[in-house]
Design a protein around this motif. Structure first.
Motif, PDB file in Angstrom:
ATOM      1  N   ALA A  65     104.947  46.340  94.283  1.00  0.00           N
ATOM      2  CA  ALA A  65     105.713  45.145  94.629  1.00  0.00           C
ATOM      3  C   ALA A  65     106.258  44.495  93.367  1.00  0.00           C
ATOM      4  O   ALA A  65     107.413  44.065  93.334  1.00  0.00           O
ATOM      5  CB  ALA A  65     104.834  44.172  95.400  1.00  0.00           C
ATOM      6  N   GLN A  66     105.443  44.442  92.318  1.00  0.00           N
ATOM      7  CA  GLN A  66     105.916  43.832  91.067  1.00  0.00           C
ATOM      8  C   GLN A  66     107.107  44.580  90.498  1.00  0.00           C
ATOM      9  O   GLN A  66     108.079  43.969  90.039  1.00  0.00           O
ATOM     10  CB  GLN A  66     104.823  43.855  90.005  1.00  0.00           C
ATOM     11  N   LEU A 105     109.190  46.560  92.091  1.00  0.00           N
ATOM     12  CA  LEU A 105     110.362  46.390  92.957  1.00  0.00           C
ATOM     13  C   LEU A 105     111.012  45.029  92.715  1.00  0.00           C
ATOM     14  O   LEU A 105     112.232  44.911  92.629  1.00  0.00           O
ATOM     15  CB  LEU A 105     109.963  46.534  94.429  1.00  0.00           C
ATOM     16  N   ASN A 106     110.179  44.000  92.575  1.00  0.00           N
ATOM     17  CA  ASN A 106     110.735  42.674  92.313  1.00  0.00           C
ATOM     18  C   ASN A 106     111.458  42.634  90.976  1.00  0.00           C
ATOM     19  O   ASN A 106     112.525  42.038  90.849  1.00  0.00           O
ATOM     20  CB  ASN A 106     109.620  41.618  92.329  1.00  0.00           C
ATOM     21  N   GLU A 110     114.781  44.191  91.332  1.00  0.00           N
ATOM     22  CA  GLU A 110     115.719  43.295  92.019  1.00  0.00           C
ATOM     23  C   GLU A 110     116.226  42.202  91.088  1.00  0.00           C
ATOM     24  O   GLU A 110     117.411  41.890  91.069  1.00  0.00           O
ATOM     25  CB  GLU A 110     115.045  42.664  93.233  1.00  0.00           C
ATOM     26  N   GLU A 154     113.475  49.667 102.365  1.00  0.00           N
ATOM     27  CA  GLU A 154     113.973  48.673 103.319  1.00  0.00           C
ATOM     28  C   GLU A 154     114.346  47.358 102.625  1.00  0.00           C
ATOM     29  O   GLU A 154     115.382  46.774 102.908  1.00  0.00           O
ATOM     30  CB  GLU A 154     112.903  48.413 104.393  1.00  0.00           C
ATOM     31  N   HIS A 155     113.468  46.929 101.738  1.00  0.00           N
ATOM     32  CA  HIS A 155     113.668  45.602 101.163  1.00  0.00           C
ATOM     33  C   HIS A 155     114.629  45.572  99.996  1.00  0.00           C
ATOM     34  O   HIS A 155     115.167  44.543  99.659  1.00  0.00           O
ATOM     35  CB  HIS A 155     112.318  45.032 100.740  1.00  0.00           C
ATOM     36  N   GLU A 203     120.512  47.499 107.971  1.00  0.00           N
ATOM     37  CA  GLU A 203     120.382  47.035 109.350  1.00  0.00           C
ATOM     38  C   GLU A 203     120.703  48.167 110.322  1.00  0.00           C
ATOM     39  O   GLU A 203     120.018  48.338 111.332  1.00  0.00           O
ATOM     40  CB  GLU A 203     121.332  45.856 109.623  1.00  0.00           C
ATOM     41  N   PHE A 207     117.920  50.672 110.545  1.00  0.00           N
ATOM     42  CA  PHE A 207     116.714  50.196 111.213  1.00  0.00           C
ATOM     43  C   PHE A 207     116.938  49.806 112.668  1.00  0.00           C
ATOM     44  O   PHE A 207     116.016  49.422 113.361  1.00  0.00           O
ATOM     45  CB  PHE A 207     116.112  49.015 110.426  1.00  0.00           C
ATOM     46  N   GLU A 255     103.313  48.791 111.491  1.00  0.00           N
ATOM     47  CA  GLU A 255     103.713  47.396 111.638  1.00  0.00           C
ATOM     48  C   GLU A 255     102.499  46.527 111.349  1.00  0.00           C
ATOM     49  O   GLU A 255     101.384  46.858 111.747  1.00  0.00           O
ATOM     50  CB  GLU A 255     104.168  47.132 113.083  1.00  0.00           C
ATOM     51  N   SER A 295     111.292  44.698 111.546  1.00  0.00           N
ATOM     52  CA  SER A 295     111.887  43.619 110.766  1.00  0.00           C
ATOM     53  C   SER A 295     113.056  44.112 109.946  1.00  0.00           C
ATOM     54  O   SER A 295     112.938  45.085 109.220  1.00  0.00           O
ATOM     55  CB  SER A 295     110.818  43.044 109.837  1.00  0.00           C
ATOM     56  N   GLU A 342     114.570  41.830 108.152  1.00  0.00           N
ATOM     57  CA  GLU A 342     114.738  40.722 107.224  1.00  0.00           C
ATOM     58  C   GLU A 342     114.797  41.256 105.803  1.00  0.00           C
ATOM     59  O   GLU A 342     113.974  42.073 105.416  1.00  0.00           O
ATOM     60  CB  GLU A 342     113.540  39.792 107.385  1.00  0.00           C
ATOM     61  N   ARG A 343     115.767  40.800 105.071  1.00  0.00           N
ATOM     62  CA  ARG A 343     115.915  41.320 103.713  1.00  0.00           C
ATOM     63  C   ARG A 343     115.164  40.438 102.748  1.00  0.00           C
ATOM     64  O   ARG A 343     114.814  39.319 103.039  1.00  0.00           O
ATOM     65  CB  ARG A 343     117.392  41.321 103.324  1.00  0.00           C
ATOM     66  N   GLY A 344     114.914  40.964 101.608  1.00  0.00           N
ATOM     67  CA  GLY A 344     114.326  40.130 100.585  1.00  0.00           C
ATOM     68  C   GLY A 344     113.169  40.805  99.923  1.00  0.00           C
ATOM     69  O   GLY A 344     112.973  42.008 100.064  1.00  0.00           O
ATOM     70  N   ARG A 345     112.400  40.022  99.219  1.00  0.00           N
ATOM     71  CA  ARG A 345     111.340  40.627  98.452  1.00  0.00           C
ATOM     72  C   ARG A 345     110.171  40.989  99.331  1.00  0.00           C
ATOM     73  O   ARG A 345     109.944  40.405 100.368  1.00  0.00           O
ATOM     74  CB  ARG A 345     110.865  39.625  97.417  1.00  0.00           C
ATOM     75  N   ILE A 346     109.413  41.942  98.878  1.00  0.00           N
ATOM     76  CA  ILE A 346     108.202  42.285  99.602  1.00  0.00           C
ATOM     77  C   ILE A 346     107.222  41.144  99.398  1.00  0.00           C
ATOM     78  O   ILE A 346     106.990  40.709  98.273  1.00  0.00           O
ATOM     79  CB  ILE A 346     107.623  43.585  99.059  1.00  0.00           C
ATOM     80  N   ILE A 381     103.491  39.914  99.763  1.00  0.00           N
ATOM     81  CA  ILE A 381     102.122  40.340 100.049  1.00  0.00           C
ATOM     82  C   ILE A 381     101.287  39.083 100.061  1.00  0.00           C
ATOM     83  O   ILE A 381     101.214  38.356  99.067  1.00  0.00           O
ATOM     84  CB  ILE A 381     101.619  41.320  98.985  1.00  0.00           C
ATOM     85  N   THR A 390     101.129  37.557  92.912  1.00  0.00           N
ATOM     86  CA  THR A 390     101.525  38.490  91.847  1.00  0.00           C
ATOM     87  C   THR A 390     101.680  37.781  90.505  1.00  0.00           C
ATOM     88  O   THR A 390     101.565  38.406  89.466  1.00  0.00           O
ATOM     89  CB  THR A 390     102.850  39.197  92.187  1.00  0.00           C
TER      90      THR A 390
END
Ligand code: SF4
Lengths: 472, 337
Positions: A218-219, A221-222, A225, A246-247, A267, A270, A287, B2, B4-8, B10, B15
């Motif tokens: 996650a870090q 990927l962020n 971005e 996806e994100h 979109e 999905f 999910e 979902s 919905e876009r954006g950051r993951i 958790i 973080t």
């Protein structure tokens, strides 16, 4: 983000085939095999957007990424890049939007011109362990692109390295350390800093997070971005599952055996309509819902070998929605099982390769002639999940003939019986891209006009499938 | 599903915390000291290993003694003024013929009354320097040859490796012997002969290593950055493939010394009067068993022989230690590639 209508990077039927280099004897006998890693891929990447490329391992997505940058030479097809034509030798801090751009064909460029273009097109590798030279300090790793392209030296170089380390969230004072002193996530940051050093416009991220822990993923990927926003980068983001892209993706291409099965905005990918392969991939995403039923579509079998890919639609060996022949009236799962049976008979040399013998069948294993017709029938139907009696009479009689052949005359006779009677249109027809919207293409016969009626009304997944073209 | 876009996101897990908490900051400086370079590793391994340390001291003493044995001048300029040996090694009749070891002649004298101690110590110059020069030349050429072969692969590799096979098809010492017999003896012809024989081993070793190393993504990464092949080979590939070459080089110094001595003993290589170990042995070979009149002048052959033995043995011990040191360094390049 894709407000720019002109793509920055695009390909035209990009193809990469490998010839397996056999030994000396193999070469002498002309026994060469061609691995069709990437087949006629055409894609577009727009400035500032992220295109996710998703597929199982071995589908050729890494080959595609590397062929795009000519890290491996494409066999056929072309790659184009639209370069900022007022590009000064020193990288401008941010490309002025709307600046005139010059179209360059990467395939066919001389190696020195290609080397110059490396400042615009960069690559982030999957494995943060093997992608950093263990004998160089972090400073030297990040400084290397600066040296190669003469971007900065002396004090400037050091400042730039520190700035880059800071940009990717590492402590600049660690520039003199060696890669093994860092964790996987930190190493991946070093790899990102190295790619950023030349101030690129396009970065191909080859599964940059799949080797990392989930929390670290996650870090990273962020970070990617944030960098995209800061430096207005375009990404091609390669991943093996949809949940990762996806994100981060604006658009997604789903890849199967060297070809794109479906391309669309996130979109569109999905939501319905789906390519059957995308549908299966989507169903595999868990999910975060305790009531999630987990109606996962399990794809049978392995990804077929790209050495000799299946005819027609390459997915037909595993597709749950594979189209039944018009002359039979079969339930979809029955048809899927029948086709799998046929495909496996084609591969098998012996009956024992087709069915699973239990403990009590020990004597059969020793002497196959002891296997009775009835027992074989039962075993085959168990193995392939076929009912004792198929819903279509004509199909049933072919099946029982085939099993008798298998019993009396072996697999080849059985193959001959099955081969011409059960033929799916998917085996013989190459699906073309059906445009569901200007951005959404699906390569599946079910989505074309000819076979949409043949699509089963209801199937084991309990979803209505209406094969008509849905415009979003 | 979902869309919905954006950051993951958790949840239950900030973080920011992880970004802040930098494991490196807490790593003590001690820990980073443990990270030794390859050379530090070799040195520390030799120091720790008593036998290797002994071998190293022997080689160092012999090398130093040979260097200081006589003054060296190049082009009329004296660059090494010391002469520590008591007599000129080539001067005859500094003592009686075949004088037994005594205080004035610690290793006795030979058939022409030359001081054996001076000869044997000075003799190290020839053997050791040939060993070093040959190894340096052969390793350099072999590494470049093998690197090109391994790195570029394909046709290039095929051709270069077939040439290598031809070199390997000759027995090394015999080839050296033929070359020396053809082109005459002396320092440089000997160096040339042994280097021609020796480089093939290095080429083969480094090629194998490079085939492994070039699979690493950092090689591709360098290409993606636009590095030229030369840079990729010398900066990324060779440094990561050189370890077995270093081991081989250390071990082969001894082998070359033996080879030179063997040619010397066969009367090839240097002029008969030269104080080279093998040549001394050859000149005195008739005293190996019993000398004239039933006297056995054992010192005439034992001391030069002993020098060869002790030097090669020490070199091999050092080689083993280097081998251990480099094997011990398992790079933590885990995972696939
Ligand atoms: S063409 Fe046939 S096999 Fe291919 S995805 Fe569509 S239904 Fe499945």
């Amino acid at each position: 983000m894709s407000s720019d209508t002109e793509p920055i990077l695009w390909t035209d039927d990009l193809t990469k085939h490998y010839t397996t280099e056999g030994g000396f004897i193999d070469n002498l006998l002309g026994r060469k095999q061609t691995v069709q890693a990437v087949n006629d891929i055409s894609l577009e990447l727009y400035p500032g957007e992220t295109l996710g490329v998703v597929g199982e391992s071995g589908c050729g997505k890494t080959t595609l990424g590397r062929a795009l940058l000519r890290l491996i030479e494409p066999t056929d097809g072309s790659v184009y890049y639209r370069q900022q034509s007022d590009d000064s030798p020193s990288p401008s801090p941010s490309p002025s939007p709307g600046g005139s751009r010059e179209e360059i064909e990467l395939t066919g460029l001389s190696s020195s011109r290609l080397r110059d273009l490396r400042t615009d097109l960069q690559y982030i590798f999957q494995d943060p362990f093997s992608s950093l030279n263990p004998r160089l300090t972090v400073g030297d790793i990040i400084g290397e692109p600066l040296d190669i392209h003469g971007i900065a030296d002396g004090e400037d170089r050091l400042d730039r390295i520190h700035e880059l380390l800071d940009t990717v969230g590492l402590n600049p004072s660690h520039a003199h350390r060696y890669p093994h002193e860092f964790s996987g996530g930190q190493r991946q940051r070093i790899g990102i800093a190295r790619a950023l050093a030349v101030d690129p416009e396009v970065i191909i991220c080859d599964e940059p997070v799949s080797a990392l822990d989930v929390s670290v993923q996650a870090q990273i990927l962020n970070l990617l971005e944030d960098l995209q926003e800061e430096f207005d980068l375009a990404y091609i983001f390669i991943a093996h599952d949809l949940s990762v892209v996806e994100h981060i993706s604006d658009r997604i291409a789903v890849m199967y055996l060297g070809e794109f099965a479906e391309v669309g905005t996130t979109e569109e990918i999905f939501s319905e309509p789906h390519h059957p392969y995308t549908e299966a991939l989507l169903s595999a995403i868990p999910e975060p819902d305790p009531l999630w039923e987990g109606d996962q579509i399990f794809l049978e079998g392995q990804v077929p070998s790209p050495i000799d890919p299946p005819s027609g639609c390459q997915f037909h060996t595993r597709c749950p929605r594979v189209i039944p022949p018009a002359e039979y009236d079969l339930e979809q799962p029955e048809w899927r099982s029948l086709l799998t049976f046929k495909l496996q008979v084609r591969e098998a040399e012996e009956v024992t390769q087709l069915v699973t013998l239990t403990e009590s069948d020990k004597d059969i294993r020793e002497d196959q002639s002891r296997l009775s017709r009835e027992r074989l029938d039962g075993l085959v139907r168990d193995e392939f999940g076929l009912p004792p009696e198929l819903s279509d009479h004509a199909a049933e009689s072919v099946l029982s003939d085939a099993i008798s052949d298998l019993h009396e005359r072996g697999t080849h006779a059985c193959e001959a019986t099955l081969e011409d009677t059960y033929v799916s249109p998917c085996e013989t027809n190459d699906p073309v891209y059906v445009e569901h919207s200007p951005t959404h293409d699906i390569a599946c016969l079910l989505h074309g006009d000819n076979y949409s009626q043949a699509a089963p009304e209801a199937n084991q997944f309990g979803e209505e499938y209406d094969g008509t073209v849905v415009q979003e | 599903m979902s869309t919905e876009r954006g950051r993951i996101q958790i949840s239950g897990f900030d973080t920011e915390d992880i970004d802040d908490q930098d494991p490196l900051a807490t790593a003590s400086e001690l820990e980073s000291k443990e990270v030794e370079s390859r050379w530090q590793k070799i040195v520390s391994n030799i120091v720790r290993d008593r036998l290797a340390l002994g071998g190293f001291v022997v080689v160092a003493v012999m090398g130093l003694a040979a260097l200081l044995s006589q003054s060296i001048s190049v082009g009329g300029v004296t660059i090494q003024p010391l002469s520590i040996v008591p007599y000129d090694p080539t001067e005859t009749a500094v003592g009686a013929r075949y004088a037994a070891p005594s205080l004035s002649h610690p290793m006795g004298t030979d058939r022409l009354g030359r001081d054996l101690f001076s000869r044997v110590v000075t003799g190290g110059r020839y053997s050791i320097s040939i060993g070093l020069v040959v190894t340096a030349l052969a390793a350099t050429f072999g590494v470049i040859y093998g690197s090109i072969s391994g790195y570029f692969g394909g046709r290039v590799d095929e051709v270069l490796m077939r040439i290598l096979d031809i070199v390997f098809a000759f027995p090394g010492l015999v080839l050296a012997l033929i070359l020396v017999a053809l082109f005459g003896g002396g320092f440089w012809p000997l160096v040339g002969a042994f280097a021609l024989v020796g480089w093939a081993t290095y080429a083969r070793i480094i090629r194998g290593e490079i085939l492994k190393v070039k699979q690493n993504e950092y090689v591709l990464a360098a290409k993606a950055l636009g590095a030229r092949d030369r840079t990729v080979i010398f900066r990324h590939v060779i440094p990561n493939a050189i370890a077995p070459v270093i081991v081989q080089a250390t071990l082969s110094i001894g082998t070359v010394v033996i080879g030179v001595a063997a040619l010397g003993f066969l009367g090839l290589g240097f002029d008969p009067g030269t104080p080279e170990w093998g040549t001394i042995l050859d000149a005195e070979s008739d005293t190996l068993a019993t000398g004239a009149g039933g006297d056995w002048y054992w010192w005439a052959t034992v001391f030069p022989g002993l020098m060869i033995f002790v030097f090669v043995m020490s070199m091999n011990i050092i080689g083993d230690a280097v081998n251990d040191a480099l094997d011990a360094q398992v790079d933590d390049i885990g995972g696939g590639g």
